[in-house]
Design a protein around this motif. Structure first.
Motif, short mmCIF file in Angstrom:
data_model
loop_
_atom_site.label_atom_id
_atom_site.label_comp_id
_atom_site.label_asym_id
_atom_site.label_seq_id
_atom_site.Cartn_x
_atom_site.Cartn_y
_atom_site.Cartn_z
N LYS A 106 37.33 -0.48 -51.30
CA LYS A 106 36.72 0.01 -52.93
C LYS A 106 38.21 0.17 -53.51
O LYS A 106 38.43 -0.12 -54.78
CB LYS A 106 36.10 0.91 -53.09
N THR A 107 39.25 0.80 -52.87
CA THR A 107 40.51 1.10 -53.69
C THR A 107 41.75 0.04 -53.61
O THR A 107 42.63 0.15 -54.23
CB THR A 107 41.19 2.48 -53.28
N ASN A 108 41.34 -0.88 -52.81
CA ASN A 108 42.17 -2.25 -52.47
C ASN A 108 41.83 -3.31 -53.61
O ASN A 108 40.76 -3.53 -53.71
CB ASN A 108 42.25 -2.41 -51.09
N VAL A 109 43.04 -3.93 -53.79
CA VAL A 109 42.71 -5.29 -54.57
C VAL A 109 42.45 -6.30 -53.47
O VAL A 109 41.43 -7.31 -53.58
CB VAL A 109 44.01 -5.65 -55.44
N ILE A 110 43.12 -6.06 -52.28
CA ILE A 110 42.97 -7.35 -51.29
C ILE A 110 42.15 -6.68 -50.04
O ILE A 110 42.35 -5.53 -49.66
CB ILE A 110 44.23 -7.59 -50.50
N LYS A 111 41.29 -7.19 -49.63
CA LYS A 111 40.29 -6.71 -48.68
C LYS A 111 41.00 -6.77 -47.16
O LYS A 111 41.82 -7.38 -46.82
CB LYS A 111 39.03 -7.65 -48.32
N THR A 112 41.07 -5.46 -46.50
CA THR A 112 41.44 -5.21 -45.35
C THR A 112 41.14 -6.22 -44.44
O THR A 112 40.01 -6.30 -44.02
CB THR A 112 41.38 -3.72 -44.91
N LYS A 113 41.95 -6.84 -43.65
CA LYS A 113 41.69 -7.72 -42.60
C LYS A 113 41.50 -6.93 -41.21
O LYS A 113 41.93 -6.23 -41.09
CB LYS A 113 42.88 -8.70 -42.27
N ARG A 114 40.87 -7.70 -40.35
CA ARG A 114 40.26 -6.89 -39.18
C ARG A 114 41.36 -6.56 -38.22
O ARG A 114 41.30 -5.46 -37.75
CB ARG A 114 39.38 -8.09 -38.31
N THR A 115 42.53 -7.46 -38.34
CA THR A 115 43.46 -7.04 -37.33
C THR A 115 44.22 -5.78 -37.80
O THR A 115 44.74 -4.83 -37.17
CB THR A 115 44.67 -8.35 -37.38
N ALA A 116 44.32 -5.77 -39.24
CA ALA A 116 45.05 -4.51 -39.87
C ALA A 116 44.20 -3.21 -39.73
O ALA A 116 44.74 -2.09 -39.39
CB ALA A 116 45.12 -4.55 -41.32
N ALA A 117 42.79 -3.50 -39.73
CA ALA A 117 41.81 -2.25 -39.64
C ALA A 117 42.08 -2.00 -38.05
O ALA A 117 41.88 -0.58 -37.84
CB ALA A 117 40.66 -2.96 -39.76
N VAL A 118 42.06 -2.63 -37.16
CA VAL A 118 41.92 -2.46 -35.77
C VAL A 118 43.51 -1.77 -35.54
O VAL A 118 43.60 -0.61 -35.02
CB VAL A 118 41.84 -3.44 -34.80
N PHE A 119 44.50 -2.22 -35.98
CA PHE A 119 45.96 -1.60 -35.93
C PHE A 119 45.89 -0.24 -36.36
O PHE A 119 46.25 0.83 -35.92
CB PHE A 119 46.77 -2.40 -36.52
N ASP A 120 45.24 -0.03 -37.75
CA ASP A 120 45.24 1.20 -38.34
C ASP A 120 44.31 2.08 -37.34
O ASP A 120 44.80 3.39 -37.07
CB ASP A 120 44.35 1.16 -39.64
N PHE A 121 43.09 1.76 -36.68
CA PHE A 121 42.59 2.50 -35.75
C PHE A 121 43.33 2.85 -34.67
O PHE A 121 43.15 4.27 -34.06
CB PHE A 121 41.25 2.03 -35.52
N ASN A 122 43.87 1.73 -34.05
CA ASN A 122 44.58 2.24 -32.87
C ASN A 122 45.92 3.17 -33.13
O ASN A 122 46.13 4.13 -32.26
CB ASN A 122 45.49 0.92 -32.33
N LEU A 123 46.43 3.31 -34.17
CA LEU A 123 47.43 4.16 -34.54
C LEU A 123 46.82 5.51 -34.64
O LEU A 123 47.42 6.58 -34.03
CB LEU A 123 47.88 3.98 -36.03
N GLY A 124 45.61 5.82 -35.02
CA GLY A 124 45.30 7.15 -35.07
C GLY A 124 44.44 7.56 -33.86
O GLY A 124 44.71 8.83 -33.41
#
Length: 411
Positions: free
Chosen positions: A211-229
């Motif tokens: 909702k705060t992004n202009v561009i919707k987060t892609k699955r690969t970026a979402a999974v990478f973000d999760f993996n980092l955490g």
């Protein structure tokens, strides 16, 4: 492109902030203090076998633009009702557990007063102000700073402990036996790295992030973000086991179930063994750990309850999120005010319940992500599916083993 990618980071760090709390500071430290390095196998296994089910939260959100709660409704209204009841039954105890430990650490770090109910109320109020003023965006940005501070201070504490020990390392792995040890193991696994319903929180944060992004987060970026955490939770879990083993193992200290007393014992033992100069590193690492959990749980449970209410009753309350936050605040305060002496028992019940309900969430997440409600191109590959099935068998098998063992001990 690079800026957009970096901006997409956030929900994974919120996951880490929620996960790295009682499970790490209390349970992992106790695991090290009581078993040395003997429970590292359990720490590693539970991270491996819970991994797919946590990952399916942001994966589903990125694939569909929905949270797992909308997905659960598609699997059947009864599923969502079951979650609603479970979440309502545990949200106050979980918030009370993380807040009272935070309060104990604040009392040790800042002094002023040793009234833990007062400290807990103040910490919840500060968290509430953060959420009212900044909403998701401030929480997102705050957590990036918190995780950096937490990681640096914890690494420093571990290094100090390593340089100050003359003992040889015994890495023999231990399988607990007896009712007390077995109960601790299940409680340890229940909240390590977090209860599986935190995958729902992650999917909610992912949708809020978009909702705060202009561009919707892609699955690969979402999974990478999760993996980092997720890697951060594993790394810091190992660090706290190491700290417990290096500083407290065979110290003869018996840890209290009371949050304030435990915090005092924790910091005293560290400074006693590592030197007074280590106090600041230990105190900051411990307080940051628990404050991050307090504020993220205070945000997530109300979001989950508000969204579930909306889906179940097809009605959006105008100030539903704030109603649930204030309701959580009031319920947590009452538990801390009148049931402080039973906090150890309440935490034990909550952690064991989290483990026993883990197969429920694991099966739901797997069924949802591999079924018709998730587009084929976003579904997990064969290796992740195999790991998921093995993980479900692991969670069910451990639950049956625990229940049968406890039954044998009590008979």
């Amino acid at each position: 492109m690079k800026k957009s990618f970096l901006h997409s980071l956030g929900p994974g760090l919120l996951f880490a902030g929620a996960a790295i709390g009682v499970s790490h500071l209390v349970q992992s430290t106790r695991a090290g203090a009581e078993f040395g390095f003997g429970l590292l196998w359990a720490l590693l296994l539970v991270h491996i076998f819970k991994y797919p089910f946590f990952q399916f939260g942001p994966r589903y959100a990125a694939a569909t633009g929905e949270t797992l709660l909308e997905g659960y409704k598609k699997l059947g209204k009864g599923v969502l009702i079951a979650y609603y009841i479970l979440n309502f039954a545990t949200m106050f105890t979980i918030q009370a557990a993380v807040t009272i430990v935070t309060a104990g650490l604040a009392s040790q770090l800042f002094g002023i007063t040793d009234d833990l109910v007062l400290w807990a109320t103040l910490i919840m109020f500060i968290s509430l102000i953060f959420l009212v003023v900044g909403k998701y965006k401030l929480l997102d940005n705050l957590m990036k700073i918190v995780i950096i501070i937490l990681t640096i201070s914890t690494i420093l504490a571990v290094n100090i402990a390593l340089f100050n020990t003359n003992d040889t390392f015994d890495v023999t792995q231990i399988i607990p036996s007896g009712a007390v040890e077995l109960t601790f193991l299940i409680a340890f696994l229940g909240w390590m790295p977090a209860p599986l319903d935190v995958s729902i929180w992650h999917s909610i944060w992912s949708v809020e992030k978009d909702k705060t992004n202009v561009i919707k987060t892609k699955r690969t970026a979402a999974v990478f973000d999760f993996n980092l955490g997720y890697i951060a939770t594993l790394f810091l879990g190992i660090c706290f086991v190491l700290l417990g083993a290096l500083v407290m193992y065979k110290s003869g200290e018996t840890f209290s179930n009371k949050g304030g007393v435990f915090a005092s014992q924790l910091i005293y033992l560290y400074t006693k063994n590592l030197g007074e100069f280590s106090y600041l590193f230990i105190a900051i690492a411990a307080f940051t750990t628990m404050f991050s959990t307090t504020i993220t749980t205070m945000d997530a449970s109300p979001r989950a309850m508000n969204r579930t209410t909306k889906i179940l009753f097809n009605k959006q309350l105008k100030y539903g999120y704030w109603f649930w936050i204030l309701f959580l605040f009031a319920g947590t305060f009452l538990i801390l005010k009148y049931f402080m002496e039973d906090m150890g028992l309440l935490i034990k019940i909550a952690t064991i319940l989290s483990f026993l309900t883990a197969p429920f969430y694991a099966i739901l997440n797997y069924k949802l992500i591999t079924g018709k409600h998730t587009p084929k191109e976003h579904q997990p590959g064969i290796y992740l599916r195999i790991l998921s099935i093995v993980g479900i068998v692991f969670l069910i098998g451990f639950s049956i083993w625990f229940l049968s063992s406890i039954s044998n001990f009590s008979s």
